[in-house]
Design a protein around this motif. Sequence first.
Motif, mmCIF file in Angstrom:
data_model
loop_
_atom_site.group_PDB
_atom_site.id
_atom_site.type_symbol
_atom_site.label_atom_id
_atom_site.label_comp_id
_atom_site.label_asym_id
_atom_site.label_seq_id
_atom_site.Cartn_x
_atom_site.Cartn_y
_atom_site.Cartn_z
ATOM 1 N N VAL A 1 0.424 5.598 0.342
ATOM 2 C CA VAL A 1 -0.438 6.764 0.514
ATOM 3 C C VAL A 1 0.401 8.029 0.416
ATOM 4 O O VAL A 1 1.536 8.063 0.892
ATOM 5 C CB VAL A 1 -1.192 6.724 1.861
ATOM 6 C CG1 VAL A 1 -2.165 5.565 1.905
ATOM 7 C CG2 VAL A 1 -0.228 6.656 3.030
ATOM 8 N N CYS A 2 -0.157 9.057 -0.209
ATOM 9 C CA CYS A 2 0.508 10.350 -0.325
ATOM 10 C C CYS A 2 -0.270 11.384 0.482
ATOM 11 O O CYS A 2 -1.504 11.384 0.473
ATOM 12 C CB CYS A 2 0.575 10.793 -1.782
ATOM 13 S SG CYS A 2 1.549 9.724 -2.852
ATOM 14 N N ALA A 3 0.448 12.254 1.154
ATOM 15 C CA ALA A 3 -0.202 13.313 1.941
ATOM 16 C C ALA A 3 0.833 14.351 2.328
ATOM 17 O O ALA A 3 2.049 14.094 2.259
ATOM 18 C CB ALA A 3 -0.872 12.732 3.192
ATOM 19 N N PHE B 1 5.154 10.521 0.891
ATOM 20 C CA PHE B 1 4.353 9.303 0.817
ATOM 21 C C PHE B 1 4.909 8.219 1.740
ATOM 22 O O PHE B 1 6.083 8.217 2.107
ATOM 23 C CB PHE B 1 4.218 8.792 -0.624
ATOM 24 C CG PHE B 1 5.484 8.365 -1.294
ATOM 25 C CD1 PHE B 1 5.933 7.053 -1.215
ATOM 26 C CD2 PHE B 1 6.224 9.271 -2.054
ATOM 27 C CE1 PHE B 1 7.092 6.651 -1.852
ATOM 28 C CE2 PHE B 1 7.373 8.876 -2.703
ATOM 29 C CZ PHE B 1 7.822 7.563 -2.602
ATOM 30 N N HIS C 1 0.852 -1.193 0.000
ATOM 31 C CA HIS C 1 0.000 0.000 0.000
ATOM 32 C C HIS C 1 0.887 1.242 0.000
ATOM 33 O O HIS C 1 1.938 1.257 0.631
ATOM 34 C CB HIS C 1 -0.902 0.009 1.242
ATOM 35 C CG HIS C 1 -2.049 0.974 1.151
ATOM 36 N ND1 HIS C 1 -2.677 1.500 2.267
ATOM 37 C CD2 HIS C 1 -2.674 1.517 0.082
ATOM 38 C CE1 HIS C 1 -3.655 2.312 1.880
ATOM 39 N NE2 HIS C 1 -3.668 2.341 0.565
ATOM 40 N N PHE D 1 -0.929 8.558 11.178
ATOM 41 C CA PHE D 1 -1.393 7.430 10.375
ATOM 42 C C PHE D 1 -1.535 6.184 11.240
ATOM 43 O O PHE D 1 -0.945 6.081 12.327
ATOM 44 C CB PHE D 1 -0.462 7.171 9.182
ATOM 45 C CG PHE D 1 0.866 6.555 9.517
ATOM 46 C CD1 PHE D 1 1.065 5.177 9.439
ATOM 47 C CD2 PHE D 1 1.949 7.346 9.885
ATOM 48 C CE1 PHE D 1 2.290 4.607 9.730
ATOM 49 C CE2 PHE D 1 3.176 6.784 10.177
ATOM 50 C CZ PHE D 1 3.352 5.408 10.100
ATOM 51 N N ARG E 1 -2.428 -2.106 5.179
ATOM 52 C CA ARG E 1 -3.093 -0.875 4.758
ATOM 53 C C ARG E 1 -2.694 0.256 5.698
ATOM 54 O O ARG E 1 -2.340 0.043 6.856
ATOM 55 C CB ARG E 1 -4.618 -1.041 4.781
ATOM 56 C CG ARG E 1 -5.179 -1.912 3.665
ATOM 57 C CD ARG E 1 -5.076 -1.197 2.324
ATOM 58 N NE ARG E 1 -5.742 -1.939 1.272
ATOM 59 C CZ ARG E 1 -5.157 -2.863 0.517
ATOM 60 N NH1 ARG E 1 -3.886 -3.176 0.751
ATOM 61 N NH2 ARG E 1 -5.811 -3.467 -0.441
#
Length: 472
Positions: free
Chosen positions: A102-104, A114, A100, A166, A152
């Motif tokens: 994720v970018c933020a 990320f 997985h 996170f 995840r």
Amino acid sequence: MNKVDRSCSLYEQFSSIPESDRDDPAVEQFLNIGWHNNGNLLKIIEASGLVCNDYEAYTVVCLSDKRLLKSCTAKILEKIYDRRDVYGYPNVHGEGPGHHIVCAGFDKDGDEEFLVALRGPSPNQGVYYYKPIDLSRGLFAKWKVTDDSAARIAVVDFNNNGLLDFATIGYYVPGYYIVENPSINIYYNRFANKNVQDTKELQVTKQNNELLFKVPRPHKALQYEMMPFITIGGITLSLEMIPSNSLRQVDKNTYIKVLSGVIMWIDSSTELSQTVNHSRTFVCKPKTVSSLRICSNENVTTTGNEGILLIVLKMNETMDSISRFDSIQKVTIENVLSEYCSEEVRNLSFQFIRCDEYDWKTEKCKGLEFYNMKGFEIKFVDNDEHLCYIQLWAAAQGTNCEVHNHSNVSSCEVHACIINSTGKGGMMYLINSKEDYDPLTTPNSQFQKLEVSSLYEHGLLWNIDEQKKTVL
């Protein structure tokens, strides 16, 4: 053979390999690459022609020699995955540990970072944080933020401080991969503090011609911070602060003395061939010695909820072994405080002075090659609570520094040895300190010797009560 013979069909060969050969690791790895790239088989053939010799390349096309296939496979992997971070290679199902992304905007600098979730097994397990440095050249800074299996990642501001945190969940899917003890974990944002900030949490000032460090409580630290302050005999001492639930990389030239908190690591290199969980606090077991070195899987240590404050001893990269000196004058000493520190503290000189030159000298000091360097005090910044006072001592080979009686003071000493030139130096303590004794007349037979090697420390040498408080 000057040219690669392409008369064999690579695609057809995938189904014609005998079952006995499919179990060979080299063939299995090559097949995995082939199936994973089955839409672009020419990419593999082209890579083999560029990086492998003629015989190896022929093997790739015709799968004729497992030994050559193995050597060429390694070269193809390097070519295909050039300039990429590779967390394992695809298995027969075309799957890898990466699960997985994720970018933020984690650090609020205007660019998105990320997170990469790796399901496992170790070493390809955990979460990596990537921060862009120069996108035009594909340059990123990265660090591992957890070793726990991550299937995840969910991103949200859990503690309402305006920064994205996170959470992860461990991977547990029968038939694919099952992690032991899968769990849901929350990680609070420390990324915003990875940038260089104008305000440093570790502060140092000059006090009575010594250094006074003021530090936050480790569990309240906002960022990892390091402050080198002295290099002695090629070994640099740094004050380091690591926030709660954080990782720190270590290597063979790094040694750690804990001042506050607990440092933890995992070691599977034991003679018993089993994984061992280790931890270290500010002092080791009473009347024992312990190495300051950390032997950790993946060269990683972790902190708990309380964070940690350390003295880190780092050998010069050019040193193969610890230097030994036959004279105090040959010991090199350097103030290495950073430029962001005040000029007053950067100009402070450190030197060993014979103990018989100090005002507090005693008759026992006369004529002894016994040296002291005025020290470094560490206090917590929130209420000026004293944490510890560090001094450096040195003695000529064979020097007996005599008895130090701490029965009338509120503090007791522990020692970490930087350089033990003979390998035989150390401490001696009374076998029975509950009886009255005269330190000037008590024979050596009443003392127990404890050798403290270079880059080792010793535990308590005094008696403690049931509440682990010092008995004076």
